[in-house]
Design an enzyme around this catalytic site. Structure first.
Site, PDB file in Angstrom:
ATOM      1  CB  CYS A 168      -1.013  -0.275   1.447  1.00  9.25           C
ATOM      2  SG  CYS A 168      -1.582   1.810   1.755  1.00  9.25           S
TER       3      CYS A 168
ATOM      4  CB  CYS B 125      -5.914   6.515  -2.714  1.00  8.31           C
ATOM      5  SG  CYS B 125      -4.113   5.061  -3.092  1.00  8.31           S
TER       6      CYS B 125
ATOM      7  CB  THR C 163      -4.190   3.877   5.128  1.00  9.37           C
ATOM      8  OG1 THR C 163      -4.817   3.072   6.078  1.00  9.37           O
ATOM      9  CG2 THR C 163      -3.458   3.722   4.098  1.00  9.37           C
TER      10      THR C 163
ATOM     11  CD  GLU D 176      -3.289   0.720   8.139  1.00  8.67           C
ATOM     12  OE1 GLU D 176      -2.096  -0.216   7.543  1.00  8.67           O
ATOM     13  OE2 GLU D 176      -3.004   0.777   6.493  1.00  8.67           O
TER      14      GLU D 176
ATOM     15  CG  HIS E 239     -10.439   3.786  -0.164  1.00 10.37           C
ATOM     16  ND1 HIS E 239      -9.806   4.691  -0.784  1.00 10.37           N
ATOM     17  CD2 HIS E 239     -10.268   3.344   0.481  1.00 10.37           C
ATOM     18  CE1 HIS E 239      -7.881   4.263  -0.566  1.00 10.37           C
ATOM     19  NE2 HIS E 239      -8.600   3.231   0.859  1.00 10.37           N
TER      20      HIS E 239
ATOM     21  CE1 TYR F 224      -8.535  -0.069  -0.507  1.00  8.73           C
ATOM     22  CE2 TYR F 224      -8.296  -2.336  -0.068  1.00  8.73           C
ATOM     23  CZ  TYR F 224      -8.481  -1.023   0.330  1.00  8.73           C
ATOM     24  OH  TYR F 224      -7.987  -1.269   1.246  1.00  8.73           O
TER      25      TYR F 224
ATOM     26  CB  CYS G 280      -3.923  -0.393  -4.931  1.00  4.02           C
ATOM     27  SG  CYS G 280      -5.479  -0.795  -3.877  1.00  4.02           S
TER      28      CYS G 280
ATOM     29  CD  GLU H 127      -3.182  -2.529   2.898  1.00  3.51           C
ATOM     30  OE1 GLU H 127      -2.740  -1.854   3.905  1.00  3.51           O
ATOM     31  OE2 GLU H 127      -2.668  -2.971   1.670  1.00  3.51           O
TER      32      GLU H 127
HETATM   33 FE1  SF4 Z   1      -3.178   1.301  -0.174  1.00  2.00          FE
HETATM   34 FE2  SF4 Z   1      -4.894   0.549  -2.150  1.00  2.00          FE
HETATM   35 FE3  SF4 Z   1      -6.003   1.557  -0.093  1.00  2.00          FE
HETATM   36 FE4  SF4 Z   1      -4.138   3.219  -1.888  1.00  2.00          FE
HETATM   37  S1  SF4 Z   1      -5.853   2.277  -2.469  1.00  2.00           S
HETATM   38  S2  SF4 Z   1      -4.823   3.231   0.400  1.00  2.00           S
HETATM   39  S3  SF4 Z   1      -2.785   2.096  -1.946  1.00  2.00           S
HETATM   40  S4  SF4 Z   1      -4.683  -0.184  -0.100  1.00  2.00           S
END
Ligand code: SF4
Length: 480
Positions: free
Chosen positions: A100, A104, A191, A258, A293, A297, A300, A444
């Site tokens: 991660c 974002c 995060t 986190e 968000h 996913y 990423c 996560e």
């Molecule tokens: Fe982390 Fe993925 Fe969330 Fe971005 S979208 S903060 S890389 S888990």
């Protein structure tokens, strides 16, 4: 002013003095402490890649406010193309970090608050949107990294914020002043919190009239008086301080990093308050943030999966199994699972739509489906990776044994795979695969951006189930 380099980002973090605690000790410099270096590196890559010509189109964009070239992580989406490029950007960064990269969350917060403050001003006659635009200009001009702080500790989950025995279990207003508000409470599991410049705080759930003091959105610098960060533990986190190879991914870590953020009577000037008491807008803010968000996913995590699939193949080659048909089959299955979640993210971006503020939002139903698939597919990808690797990922001796003057030769001898490849290569791949598939890294994928049940609630709300029922009635010639 303007886009920062990775080194300028690190230096800018040295200029702020947040209160950060890790394993019972106060941390003097997040940038220079071994426990945080991988997380800082991962976030720093979002700066570094934005300045690399090959990523320019994905990682940079023209600000609709200033007309300047900015990092996409500070941009407000204004087209389907923006939404799609965000997903592609996240995959590209994830491929590099294998972990991660944190930035974002704040980006999605900026987009959610931007559009909801506009709607609020239209309906309530407030001036939140102009305030927010002023703040956003600063974020873009200074290329700030903002955490998105949404999740409250929540206490007894059967009770609303106002029904909790301890009112601090949700962030709330404790005092309204002429120059601003004073807030108390906490945000959990945030995060990138300790290596951000500030926090964009948002409500965590729908609110009713009794919860008006908890309907809050504001920005607070990371080192504002009364803000305290307590960093969370991660699987194998002591390895960050006593070894390199055993970390598996020493450069970028296994998750975002986190922290629990405490707000102990923190003053927020009005210019940084973007929602205060307008409880009717809390749900909309939560849904827009969550949609953004969850859209991410399949971007990423596909990037991470690309790195994991490569790790699995390399390990199979080192162990002499890559020609086995079942190994090829498992790798194909992993690719299929990864590309499926990528398809979902691209689809919810293409089905996005403009909001009254002029910004674009991904399709909420498809974004939630994306994230629900991630909660399953990433576990299955990890299971297949571990299957290919073998039990060695849970039984390999330590780096200290590998380097030991007396027993190191035995570790190498019995870690040897195919004769032509050094044993240390196998050791490194085993550790990387372990880091990417064990413990915190998987959680996560399950709970980040919303747990399965939260996703199902939104899927049910958005699925237009009555329409499906009517379809059946028509086909079966059932009278209304
Ligand atoms: Fe982390 Fe993925 Fe969330 Fe971005 S979208 S903060 S890389 S888990």
């Amino acid at each position: 002013m303007g886009m920062m380099t990775a080194e300028q980002y690190r230096e800018s973090l040295r200029q702020v003095k947040p209160q950060v605690y890790h394993m019972g000790e106060k941390v003097e410099s997040v940038v220079d402490h071994l426990a945080f270096v991988p997380h800082v590196n991962a976030a720093a890559l979002t700066y570094e890649m934005a300045l690399a010509p090959q990523f320019e189109e994905l990682m940079t964009v023209t600000s609709h406010l200033s007309g300047d070239k900015i990092n996409r992580f500070t941009h407000i989406h204004h087209s389907h193309d923006d939404l799609v490029k965000k997903v592609k950007m996240l995959r590209a960064v994830g491929q590099q970090t294998g972990s991660c990269f944190q930035r974002c969350v704040g980006h999605d917060g900026l987009n959610a608050v931007y559009s909801v403050t506009y709607d609020m001003d239209q309906k309530m006659g407030t001036d939140y949107h102009q305030r927010f635009i002023k703040f956003l200009r600063e974020v873009q001009a200074k290329d700030l990294m903002i955490s998105g702080a949404m999740t409250d500790p929540k206490g007894d989950r059967s009770l609303p914020p106002s029904g909790q025995k301890d009112s601090d279990l949700y962030v709330h207003v404790v005092e309204r002043r002429n120059d601003g508000i004073v807030v108390s409470g906490a945000k959990a599991q945030i995060t990138g919190a300790v290596n951000s410049h500030g926090h964009l705080v948002m409500p965590t759930a729908a609110m009713n009239k009794e919860d008006a003091d908890y309907a809050l959105s504001f920005y607070v610098p990371v080192d504002a008086p009364g803000v305290i960060h307590i960093f969370g533990r991660q699987t194998n986190d002591t390895r960050k301080c006593d070894c390199i190879l055993d970390q598996g991914n020493a450069d970028y870590g296994i998750v975002g990093g986190e922290a629990l953020i405490i707000f102990d009577k923190v003053f927020i000037p009005w210019e940084h308050v973007f929602l205060c008491g307008e409880y009717e807008f809390a749900y909309e803010l939560v849904e827009r943030f969550a949609t953004a968000h969850r859209q991410n996913y399949g971007g990423c995590k596909t990037g991470l999966a690309d790195a994991l699939i490569g790790t699995s193949l390399s390990l199979a080659q080192v162990q002499g199994t890559e020609q086995a048909s079942h190994i090829r089959d498992k790798l194909v299955e992993m690719i299929h699972l990864a590309e499926t979640i990528y398809c979902c993210s691209i689809a919810c971006s293409c089905q996005g739509f403009p909001l009254p503020a002029g910004s674009y939002m991904a399709d909420p139903l498809l974004a939630n489906v994306t994230k629900l698939n991630v909660t399953r597919n990433i576990y299955e990808i990890a299971r297949l990776a571990q299957d290919i690797a073998g039990g060695v990922i849970a039984t390999t001796p330590s780096e200290m044994d590998l380097r030991h003057p007396k027993i190191g030769k035995y570790v190498k001898k019995y870690m040897q795979g195919v004769a032509e490849i050094p044993a240390e290569t196998r050791f490194r791949l085993v550790r990387l695969l372990e880091a990417m598939t064990c413990g915190t890294a998987l959680v996560e994928s399950l709970h980040g951006a919303g747990s399965p049940q939260a996703l199902k609630i939104m899927i049910w709300r958005r699925a237009n189930i009555e329409h499906k029922k009517r379809l059946a009635e028509r086909l079966a010639h059932i009278e209304e």
